[in-house]
Scaffold this active site. Structure first.
Site: not given
Length: 393
Positions: A152, A200-202, A326, A180, A72, A238
């Site tokens: 997010n 994003s894949g994860h 923090c 998200q 992302g 690649t």
């Protein structure tokens, strides 16, 4: 091993078993480079093509408009930097929101150093973008609007269709960071007038290190990564074939299960919210109560520090995150929580819990009891809370 409860799915998700299974052959059996000409490479090339088509279909897009990236953050950087460069002759003004992910905000700061002007549109107390402020920010030299699909931290879903319509009406490119939202919410790029979209894949039970950028046909964007002719000469390097295959499998899984999965998550999310509000005084739900991601719960608790709460939850086997930065070495509270109007001392006492379809009601009950106990213990050590309670009497 003791109890383990994972409530940080906005940070990353567990890779689904069927996704891992889909990826495995491309590590050691079909390991050819997709750019090569022999039959082994053809297997890899076909797998990449199939994944691209699955992802395109999930967005109502064309396969040739999907470009695979490393995640992302790369997609966000590419969208903003390439659009800024490509349309600089028209103008150097960009509009974004005050609550974007740092992949957008830090890229905007970089562009400001390159001579671009950026307007950061505010949000209301629930984190919803102020559309009137957005309209007022538009200038003749505005070339790009970038607003995240859903936040997010606090889970607020933005009025993306309205923003897309405003951008289209003024002939301005519209990019959305959907990291998200993709896999959690139905998205159609034509319906929402989206010109570029990052994912994003994860975040949807796929692997880490893989993402995509949707680029509407006709946009003249240059490469961010230079080198070979991969991704139709727009993104060198690649191809990460196992990652792409995994992302395609995760996207197919997410689309097939979306309705049932998100209905379950919403029920559990609302139960968690109601239990926290019923059992812990002096707390505040952050984000819009209705227009929020199905799996997101974010609370601020007065008179405590979020970092201490996280550490003590971890000791009980509960993984969550804080609205405060923090935990990453900064003493500053979350820019998102400050943008919705929280004072520093309350923003510092925030907790984000993001559930999944594997989360159970029993885990929620255990978590609520643990949070209530820890908050009470931390408040007992707080002179501010002691003074506050004396004044209440």
């Amino acid at each position: 091993m003791g109890k383990f409860i994972y409530l940080d799915n906005a940070a990353t998700t567990k890779t689904a078993p069927e996704v891992v299974e889909a990826m495995l052959p491309y590590f050691s059996q079909f390991y050819g480079n997709p750019s090569s000409v022999y039959s082994l490479a053809a297997e890899s090339k076909k797998a990449v093509t199939d994944a691209r088509e699955v992802i395109a279909e999930s967005l109502g897009a064309k396969a040739q408009d999907i470009y695979f990236t490393a995640g992302g953050s790369e997609s966000d950087n590419w969208a903003l930097k390439a659009a800024a460069e490509a349309y600089a002759a028209k103008g150097k003004h960009i509009i974004t929101s005050a609550i974007e992910h740092h992949a957008i905000l830090h890229t905007c700061q970089y562009l400001e150093k390159q001579g671009y002007e950026v307007t950061y549109v505010g949000v209301d107390e629930h984190g919803v973008l102020k559309l009137d402020e957005l309209k007022a920010a538009i200038r003749p030299d505005t070339i790009l609007i970038s607003v995240m699909f859903a936040n997010n931290e606090i889970g607020t879903i933005q009025p993306i269709k309205e923003i897309g319509e405003i951008a289209k009406e003024h002939g301005i490119l519209f990019h959305t960071d959907a990291v998200q939202a993709y896999g959690q919410l139905p998205i159609n790029v034509d319906e929402y007038h989206i010109d570029m979209l990052s994912a994003s894949g994860h975040k949807l039970n796929g692997p880490k290190g893989i993402g995509f950028l949707y680029i509407r046909k006709g946009l003249k964007l240059r490469s961010l990564i230079h080198g070979g002719a991969q991704e139709r000469s727009r993104r060198a390097g690649t191809e990460n074939v196992p990652g792409i295959v995994g992302f395609g499998a995760a996207a197919a899984r997410a689309m097939a299960t979306m309705r049932e999965r998100t209905e379950y998550e919403v029920q559990l999310r609302d139960y968690l919210i109601s239990e926290i509000e019923a059992k812990i005084p002096y707390c505040r739900l952050n984000g819009d109560r209705e227009k929020r991601l199905p799996n997101n719960v974010n609370f601020s608790f007065q008179f405590i520090e979020g970092e201490s709460l996280l550490i003590m939850l971890d000791m009980k086997g509960i993984c969550a995150s804080s609205g405060s930065a923090c935990t990453s070495g900064s003493l500053d509270p979350s820019h998102v929580l400050l943008a919705i109007g929280l004072p520093h001392e309350i923003a510092h006492g925030s907790l984000r819990m993001t559930i999944s379809e594997e989360t159970t009601k029993e885990e929620i009950d255990f978590t609520v009891a643990a949070v209530a106990e820890i908050v009470e213990r931390l408040r007992a050590m707080s002179p501010l809370y002691e003074d506050f309670m004396k004044k209440q009497k």
